[in-house]
Design an enzyme around this catalytic site. Structure first.
Site, PDB file in Angstrom:
ATOM      1  N   TYR A   1       2.613  -6.513  -3.549  1.00 21.32           N
ATOM      2  CA  TYR A   1       1.270  -6.809  -3.066  1.00 21.32           C
ATOM      3  C   TYR A   1       0.287  -5.909  -3.793  1.00 21.32           C
ATOM      4  O   TYR A   1       0.511  -4.710  -3.914  1.00 21.32           O
ATOM      5  CB  TYR A   1       1.192  -6.550  -1.554  1.00 21.32           C
TER       6      TYR A   1
ATOM      7  N   ASP B   1       0.608   0.249  -9.705  1.00 18.31           N
ATOM      8  CA  ASP B   1      -0.199   0.175  -8.495  1.00 18.31           C
ATOM      9  C   ASP B   1       0.365   1.181  -7.498  1.00 18.31           C
ATOM     10  O   ASP B   1       1.366   0.937  -6.832  1.00 18.31           O
ATOM     11  CB  ASP B   1      -0.173  -1.246  -7.926  1.00 18.31           C
TER      12      ASP B   1
ATOM     13  N   LYS C   1      -5.659   4.218  -0.171  1.00 15.77           N
ATOM     14  CA  LYS C   1      -5.026   4.754   1.023  1.00 15.77           C
ATOM     15  C   LYS C   1      -5.151   6.285   1.152  1.00 15.77           C
ATOM     16  O   LYS C   1      -6.183   6.751   1.606  1.00 15.77           O
ATOM     17  CB  LYS C   1      -3.577   4.263   1.105  1.00 15.77           C
TER      18      LYS C   1
HETATM   19  C1  LIG Z   1      -2.670  -1.624   0.494  1.00 18.85           C
HETATM   20  C2  LIG Z   1      -2.383  -1.971  -0.905  1.00 18.85           C
HETATM   21  C3  LIG Z   1      -3.340  -2.585  -1.743  1.00 18.85           C
HETATM   22  C4  LIG Z   1      -4.662  -3.047  -1.225  1.00 18.85           C
HETATM   23  O1  LIG Z   1      -5.480  -2.030  -0.778  1.00 18.85           O
HETATM   24  P1  LIG Z   1      -6.683  -2.358   0.230  1.00 18.85           P
HETATM   25  O2  LIG Z   1      -7.372  -1.062   0.396  1.00 18.85           O
HETATM   26  O3  LIG Z   1      -6.060  -2.918   1.462  1.00 18.85           O
HETATM   27  O4  LIG Z   1      -7.549  -3.368  -0.456  1.00 18.85           O
HETATM   28  C5  LIG Z   1      -3.024  -2.759  -3.063  1.00 18.85           C
HETATM   29  N1  LIG Z   1      -1.833  -2.388  -3.563  1.00 18.85           N
HETATM   30  C6  LIG Z   1      -0.890  -1.818  -2.791  1.00 18.85           C
HETATM   31  C7  LIG Z   1       0.399  -1.402  -3.415  1.00 18.85           C
HETATM   32  C8  LIG Z   1      -1.119  -1.618  -1.447  1.00 18.85           C
HETATM   33  O5  LIG Z   1      -0.149  -1.081  -0.679  1.00 18.85           O
END
Ligand SMILES: *Cc1c(COP(=O)(O)O)cnc(C)c1O
Length: 431
Positions: free
Chosen positions: A146, A241, A269
């Site tokens: 994701y 990511d 995060k």
């Molecule tokens: C949470 C997450 C996102 C998206 O971040 P948001 O702040 O919710 O837009 C993207 N990549 C990873 C790996 C994530 O865990």
């Protein structure tokens, strides 16, 4: 059993004005059943709901709370900024330089960094930059990873067909879907096939180097190394990511842990400390293509917001000073061993995946190393397990395919309580 009258009332009301009653879908408890719980107050590793029930929290705002909720140093720093600096300027401010410099020190691959407001913004911008830099259109992602809700990422391969993507969501155009190719996690051959079939057209490979959105799936080190080599050979931008695993599996993220260096990194995060922050950064010669230096456009009215950056900066400082990582490892390993002992007693043999304080108990006996192996998990059993844990005051993610986050402020007593509850919940899952 907690009484949830007020939560239920609020949810009914919310559904009138907010689609599905929530501002982010997984909060709605769809995959575990029941009604979402409205929280009223967070403190350390605990949350109290609007009916007065208290829960030990293993969601941690979906990742940010490595130091728990309302860390005293964090709240003091935010309060200081609020009273003495301001909430926003739309001009450069000094703290932006401070956090950028610190991030470049901490995260191995960073030479320059730009702040944004969410993980989604970070990944969207990083992919645009990779496309602008390489002059190529296609990207390769991995099934089950994701990367936020940007159009390019809401695509997974149709059954067994890896080449052309089908949109996962209405509203994503066929054109966009066709530029996103899906490979299999931990399977370098699946990537090579796509690269060869799309010779000279792939701008970027984007991956969660510890996957945390299909439960927890660690990447094999050799796999990440092979990706690095392939990207070097083919002139493809490698994007890690690290929105979830960054500052979590090690201070410098998965790239520090695995010793594999991407070209670009996306973050979020933890660097927001509970406020909305994202960032992307990497090699100077790539980052210099962003406006106003280069022609790849990227902007944000509230990017570099003083309150959010204060929370992020203070979090990073605490992480550097206190080095919580050995403790996080000890605590999360204690839970893993406790769950294993419980399963042994009950004659169960479910798979646990864990990297530091990111963990997942999969309700399957199969080894979980990619999306297909993850989805062999029994989600109905997880639903029962989840509700039993909740009844015992332990708040887990309302989905089998999410991480369980242990924080620095979970005490040994909290952990013992969790292991005891896990035994009961494993029993409940089989009734
Ligand atoms: C949470 C997450 C996102 C998206 O971040 P948001 O702040 O919710 O837009 C993207 N990549 C990873 C790996 C994530 O865990």
């Amino acid at each position: 059993m907690p009484v949830l009258t007020r939560s239920a009332e609020l949810f009914e009301k919310a559904k009138k004005f907010i689609p599905g009653g929530v501002n982010s879908p997984v909060r709605a408890f769809k995959s575990v059943g029941g009604t979402p719980i409205y929280m009223a107050k967070g403190q350390g590793a605990y949350m109290t709901d609007v009916d007065g029930n208290t829960y030990l929290d293993y969601v941690g705002s979906w990742g940010p709370f490595i130091l728990g909720s309302m860390h005293p140093r964090l709240t003091a720093a935010i309060e200081y900024t609020l009273r003495n600096i301001g909430t926003s300027f739309g001009t450069p401010i000094e703290i932006e330089i401070e956090i950028a410099e610190l991030l470049c020190q901490i995260v191995p691959s960073l030479e320059m960094v730009r702040m944004v407001n969410s993980g989604t913004e970070a990944t969207m911008s990083a992919v645009r930059l990779a496309r602008g830099y390489t002059g190529k259109d296609k990207i390769i992602k991995f099934e089950g990873c994701y990367h936020g809700h940007g159009d390019s990422f809401l695509i997974k391969a149709g059954s067994g067909v890896l080449t052309l993507g089908d949109p996962d969501s209405p509203g994503v155009t066929k054109g966009t879907a066709n530029d996103t190719l899906n490979a299999t996690y931990n399977d370098i051959e699946s990537v090579k096939v796509l690269v060869n079939e799309n010779k000279g057209q792939v701008a970027a490979i984007i991956i969660e180097p510890v996957a945390g959105n299909t439960g927890v799936i660690p990447a094999k080190k050799e796999f990440l190394q092979a990706l690095r080599e392939l990207c070097d050979q083919e002139g493809i931008v490698l994007i890690f990511d690290e929105v979830m695993c960054g500052f979590r599996v090690a201070l410098g993220g998965a790239q520090e842990l695995y010793g594999v260096t991407p070209d670009l990194t996306t973050m979020g995060k933890i660097i927001g400390g509970g406020l909305p922050v994202g960032a992307f950064g990497g090699k100077r010669h790539i980052m210099e293509n962003i406006a106003p230096l280069g022609s790849v456009y990227q902007a944000g009215t509230l990017s570099g917001n003083p309150l959010a950056l204060t929370a992020g900066l203070e979090t990073l400082k605490i992480l550097m000073e206190e080095n919580p990582y050995p403790e996080l490892e000890r605590k999360a390993a204690f839970l893993e061993a406790g769950f294993k002992a419980n399963m042994d007693k009950l004659g169960l043999n479910y798979t646990q995946n864990r990297v530091g304080s990111m963990a997942c108990l999969f309700f399957t006996e199969n080894e979980v190393y990619d999306y297909q192996s993850a989805i062999t998990a029994d989600t109905a059993k997880y639903g029962k397990y989840f509700h039993s844990m909740l009844d015992q005051g332990i708040y887990l993610a309302p989905s089998q395919f999410e991480a369980m986050f242990t924080s620095f402020v979970h005490t040994d007593e909290d952990l013992e309580k969790t292991v005891a509850a896990n035994y009961n919940a494993l029993v409940a899952a089989h009734q």
